[in-house]
Scaffold this motif. Sequence first.
Motif, mmCIF file in Angstrom:
data_model
loop_
_atom_site.group_PDB
_atom_site.id
_atom_site.type_symbol
_atom_site.label_atom_id
_atom_site.label_comp_id
_atom_site.label_asym_id
_atom_site.label_seq_id
_atom_site.Cartn_x
_atom_site.Cartn_y
_atom_site.Cartn_z
ATOM 1 N N SER A 111 -11.256 0.945 0.555
ATOM 2 C CA SER A 111 -10.873 0.773 1.601
ATOM 3 C C SER A 111 -12.045 -0.148 2.692
ATOM 4 O O SER A 111 -12.719 -0.086 3.998
ATOM 5 C CB SER A 111 -11.212 2.542 2.214
ATOM 6 O OG SER A 111 -12.763 2.436 1.978
ATOM 7 N N PHE A 139 -7.034 2.025 -4.448
ATOM 8 C CA PHE A 139 -7.197 0.707 -2.732
ATOM 9 C C PHE A 139 -8.340 1.297 -2.930
ATOM 10 O O PHE A 139 -8.962 2.634 -2.822
ATOM 11 C CB PHE A 139 -6.018 1.871 -1.806
ATOM 12 C CG PHE A 139 -6.487 1.066 -0.387
ATOM 13 C CD1 PHE A 139 -6.082 0.087 -0.140
ATOM 14 C CD2 PHE A 139 -7.186 1.555 0.606
ATOM 15 C CE1 PHE A 139 -6.189 -0.632 0.770
ATOM 16 C CE2 PHE A 139 -7.358 1.377 1.757
ATOM 17 C CZ PHE A 139 -6.918 -0.189 2.240
ATOM 18 N N LEU A 181 0.568 -1.085 0.018
ATOM 19 C CA LEU A 181 -0.094 -0.033 0.017
ATOM 20 C C LEU A 181 0.814 1.215 0.041
ATOM 21 O O LEU A 181 1.694 1.393 0.799
ATOM 22 C CB LEU A 181 -1.113 0.049 1.484
ATOM 23 C CG LEU A 181 -1.983 1.229 1.353
ATOM 24 C CD1 LEU A 181 -2.590 1.076 -0.123
ATOM 25 C CD2 LEU A 181 -2.577 0.659 2.839
ATOM 26 N N HIS A 196 -6.010 -6.909 8.867
ATOM 27 C CA HIS A 196 -5.230 -6.791 7.057
ATOM 28 C C HIS A 196 -3.471 -6.273 7.958
ATOM 29 O O HIS A 196 -3.795 -5.889 9.486
ATOM 30 C CB HIS A 196 -5.417 -5.371 6.222
ATOM 31 C CG HIS A 196 -6.198 -6.705 5.560
ATOM 32 N ND1 HIS A 196 -8.002 -6.998 5.859
ATOM 33 C CD2 HIS A 196 -6.808 -6.270 4.251
ATOM 34 C CE1 HIS A 196 -8.942 -7.492 5.006
ATOM 35 N NE2 HIS A 196 -7.756 -7.060 4.125
ATOM 36 N N GLY A 256 -2.864 -2.915 5.735
ATOM 37 C CA GLY A 256 -4.585 -2.559 3.986
ATOM 38 C C GLY A 256 -4.627 -3.721 3.265
ATOM 39 O O GLY A 256 -5.612 -3.555 2.663
#
Length: 349
Positions: free
Chosen positions: A199, A197, A168, A236, A239
């Motif tokens: 979320s 990305f 990320l 995670h 992320g």
Amino acid sequence: MQTIAILYQAKLPPIRNGSQKPMKPGGYADSGADIACELVKNGKNIITPVDNPKIENDLDWVFPDTKKGIQRALDKGANTLWLNTVLYKNHEVEHFFNQNIEFLGQFPSQVDLYDDKYFTNMFLRKNQISIPECKLISVENLSDYTLEIDFPIVVKPLRGRGSQGVQLVANRKELDKILNKIFSKKEYGNSIYVEQFLSGQEITVTVMPTGNYKINKLEKSYKKPWCLPAVKRFNHENGIATYNGVVAVMKNSSVLNDNELKSNKIEEVYRQCEKAGQLLNIKAPIRIDCRANENENYFLFDLNMKPNMTGPSRPHRQNQDSLTLLAARKMGWNYIDLLNNMLQQAWKY
């Protein structure tokens, strides 16, 4: 009657357009041995490289996916080859396609094509499947590329494996630093895939091929690919879902609850995953990772033509349920039920 030999990956796949798919240490011999041991325990005819395989020794249960290794399996009596390996166009297994042999796995040239994340996602997008915004950055345009995707973004190998090499990235300066490092190491080839990305919640969907299955002791025929229950990912790291070679998926994954599984959002994900399976003409299970945006709309972001098939068939591997097996358990299947249903989809060239 099926007499089965399990193949594992013995060497790196060839470089494609400058991109190298990394090899899992052991070449999936661990999951191959899990499969073989579970089949043996349930009375299936399994051919092994040694006459008295040891339960803890992976390589006692599986044959290398080389021409010599495959021929040895056939010479020992195998008539069904379980392709628990990374496939590609002109793979050695193709030398055996005109023989009277059954295969369990994808068609090699299809895997070669769809292992390319950018090609696959562009193909899916052209067919109205929701894909995150993405871009290909090559070493040639490293000094003058345009992005047109808002940060943060995700950087990943073009031909990756699991979460290996996935990062990320918060801003352009950090991205340039990472790209320079990646290209200088030459670990993943001459191109890198970057994407928007997302979320929201991440889920994994296993898509099964068309065929006849046994579910709750009843035979059921599917005329198109279909989905096992979705598995949500959590815990995670920065992320990104942790690679299962580091953290067992049972520690960071679980099947969605009944209410979640019935939601319109999940039903739409299934529809898109099934469409992807149909477009790719899958012959064995695939795994598709999906993630929601801030509006809880899901996007398909990673398609894996060779999902891991580890399982708790051996005393030292009791925590090794794969994502697909977690989903299968929600169907009422245990490990042998999943493997038996996969075996029913074996094909001949």
